[in-house]
Design an enzyme around this catalytic site. Structure first.
Site, PDB file in Angstrom:
ATOM      1  N   ASN A   7       0.275  16.920   6.112  1.00  0.00           N
ATOM      2  CA  ASN A   7      -0.611  15.649   7.053  1.00  0.00           C
ATOM      3  C   ASN A   7       1.023  15.169   7.174  1.00  0.00           C
ATOM      4  O   ASN A   7       1.325  13.932   6.304  1.00  0.00           O
ATOM      5  CB  ASN A   7      -1.027  14.819   5.943  1.00  0.00           C
ATOM      6  CG  ASN A   7      -1.816  13.557   6.532  1.00  0.00           C
ATOM      7  OD1 ASN A   7      -0.855  13.103   7.430  1.00  0.00           O
ATOM      8  ND2 ASN A   7      -2.769  13.115   5.235  1.00  0.00           N
ATOM      9  N   ARG A  90      -3.698  18.168   9.726  1.00  0.00           N
ATOM     10  CA  ARG A  90      -4.290  16.474   9.798  1.00  0.00           C
ATOM     11  C   ARG A  90      -3.726  16.591  10.785  1.00  0.00           C
ATOM     12  O   ARG A  90      -2.980  15.805  11.198  1.00  0.00           O
ATOM     13  CB  ARG A  90      -4.264  15.870   9.112  1.00  0.00           C
ATOM     14  CG  ARG A  90      -5.106  14.070   8.473  1.00  0.00           C
ATOM     15  CD  ARG A  90      -4.913  13.490   8.087  1.00  0.00           C
ATOM     16  NE  ARG A  90      -5.279  12.319   8.412  1.00  0.00           N
ATOM     17  CZ  ARG A  90      -5.429  11.159   8.251  1.00  0.00           C
ATOM     18  NH1 ARG A  90      -4.549  10.943   7.472  1.00  0.00           N
ATOM     19  NH2 ARG A  90      -5.837   9.763   8.962  1.00  0.00           N
ATOM     20  N   HIS A 179     -11.536   9.044   9.767  1.00  0.00           N
ATOM     21  CA  HIS A 179     -12.058   9.650   8.739  1.00  0.00           C
ATOM     22  C   HIS A 179     -13.111  10.264   8.354  1.00  0.00           C
ATOM     23  O   HIS A 179     -14.011  10.493   7.414  1.00  0.00           O
ATOM     24  CB  HIS A 179     -12.653   8.550   7.857  1.00  0.00           C
ATOM     25  CG  HIS A 179     -11.615   7.062   7.229  1.00  0.00           C
ATOM     26  ND1 HIS A 179     -12.398   5.639   6.488  1.00  0.00           N
ATOM     27  CD2 HIS A 179     -10.084   7.918   6.473  1.00  0.00           C
ATOM     28  CE1 HIS A 179     -10.822   5.417   6.268  1.00  0.00           C
ATOM     29  NE2 HIS A 179      -9.520   5.994   6.212  1.00  0.00           N
TER      30      HIS A 179
END
Ligand code: ADP
Length: 412
Positions: A7, A90, A179
């Protein structure tokens, strides 16, 4: 197979190494202040902490430091890189190009660059993370997992703004939502807990952390979500305002004399709990403690946050014409009985009743009362595991890439 989950932020690189045969975390780490004075790395393996302050001029150097930490003979988790089967990244914004996770290749990288105008802060950092990985681990299979992908099922009545349509056509100005990896994970887990196929459930997933968003998930598909073109829309968050009348921005530039950039910065960084509490804190724990001690500034911040959240739950029950369960997740959602109580109080008309004792429990749990028509659950999220699962699934079946016709259209 071991999967490395990355990430990458503009000055940070978070990672986890996960053994997918047992879904256990082998290592967890963070490079901070990348490109800034005082950069450092911290990694935890089996309780052993590896900490180093060292210059990390860019993401390639951070990635090299991460590899050195992972393979460190004393503090590492693996002997060498050959035991890392694939890497999952991500990626914040997949725009309309990506409706699911994809194996990364040149065409995907081009699409990510094309999306930079939609996520000017996040996507460049994600791209740097991928390029650093390519430089340090050439040939490693890599997968991109998008925050936006899960919400690509939203119908146009939910994703269009009431703007001249040409702005959508020309610039793709629309609601995307974020999200998504968390909402997908939590709703799938809730279906398991309830013992009912996801396809038959109407769920409201409430992800409440520093950034917060709710999603209305009908039959496993996101049909609406609170965040929009950017993560600024929707709920009251730690420092973000959520929904405001756009004329507020004009007044911030005229009456308050701010530049447009500063006005947007106020909405993103100085509003929400921090702003409403008069600068007390962006952290819910501080706001809650203040509110419980009778501090008025803290109370008003908590009230506004809970009221906005309650309204969205009502809206999503209307949008889905029903709701089987409300799911709370992330830092506040998972841990804070007070926030959950404040939000769901006085919703018995809609068939929502918390059980005060069950609500006190921590971790995965049913917290609604026995007679509650709508069930309420706490379901801890695990975005890294969701990324690792997608990575495993896609690197096992490479042909699954570009499974969306929209991807091919956008790349044509
Ligand atoms: P991020 O969006 O940065 O991933 P998190 O999911 O970690 O955020 O959530 C951060 C928020 O969760 C903060 O407002 C924090 O106060 C709150 N939080 C974390 N732990 C607890 C706890 N034990 N009780 C109540 N609130 C908590």
């Amino acid at each position: 197979m071991n999967i490395l989950v990355i990430n990458a932020g503009s000055s940070s690189l978070k990672y986890q190494l996960i053994d997918m045969s047992t879904e256990s975390i082998l290592a967890k780490g963070l490079c901070e202040r990348v490109g800034i004075e005082g950069s450092n790395i911290e990694q935890k393996v089996n309780g052993k902490v590896y900490q180093k302050t060292l210059p990390l001029k860019n993401h390639v150097e951070a990635f090299a430091a991460l590899v050195a930490a992972l393979t460190d003979p004393e503090y590492g988790a693996v002997r060498d890189l050959s035991s890392i089967g694939a890497v999952g990244h991500r990626v914040v914004h997949g725009a309309e190009a990506f409706t699911s996770s994809v194996v990364i290749d040149g065409a995907v990288m081009k699409a990510l660059r094309d999306n930079i105008p939609l996520a000017p802060l996040h996507n460049p950092a994600n791209i740097m993370g991928i390029e650093a990985c390519q430089a340090v681990m050439p040939g490693a299979p890599m997968v991109a997992v998008f925050d936006t992908a899960f919400h690509q099922t939203m119908p146009r009545r939910a994703y269009l703004y009431g703007l001249p349509y040409e702005y959508y056509e020309k610039y793709k100005i629309r609601r995307y939502g974020f999200h998504g990896t968390s909402h997908r994970y939590v709703t799938a887990r809730a279906a398991q807990l309830m013992g009912i196929p996801l396809e038959r459930l109407k769920l409201i997933s409430c992800h409440m952390g520093n950034g917060s968003s709710f999603a209305a998930v009908d039959g496993g598909k996101s049909i609406d979500t609170t965040m929009g073109l950017t993560p600024l829309e929707g709920l009251i968050m730690g420092t973000r305002s959520g929904d405001v009348d756009p004329a507020v921005i004009e007044m911030l530039t005229t009456s308050a004399g701010l530049s447009l950039k500063d006005a947007i910065n106020v909405l993103n960084k100085k509003s929400g709990l921090l702003g409403l509490s008069g600068g007390l804190s962006s952290d819910w724990r501080d706001v809650r403690a203040g509110a419980q001690a009778g501090d008025d500034a803290a109370s008003r911040a908590a009230e506004v946050l809970a009221y906005r959240a309650k309204k969205y739950i009502g809206a999503y029950i209307a949008a889905m014409n029903g709701c089987d369960a409300i799911l709370f997740t992330a830092g506040i959602g998972e841990n804070d009985s007070y926030a959950r109580e404040l939000i769901l109080r006085g919703m018995d008309y809609l068939g929502i009743q918390l059980d005060p004792e069950r609500n006190k429990t921590r971790g995965e749990a049913l917290i609604s009362a026995d007679g509650s028509r709508v069930k309420v659950y706490v379901v801890p999220t695990n975005e890294e595991m969701a990324i690792a699962r997608d990575t495993l699934a896609l690197t096992g079946t490479i042909e699954a890439r570009f499974n969306s016709p929209a991807v091919e259209r956008s790349l044509a």
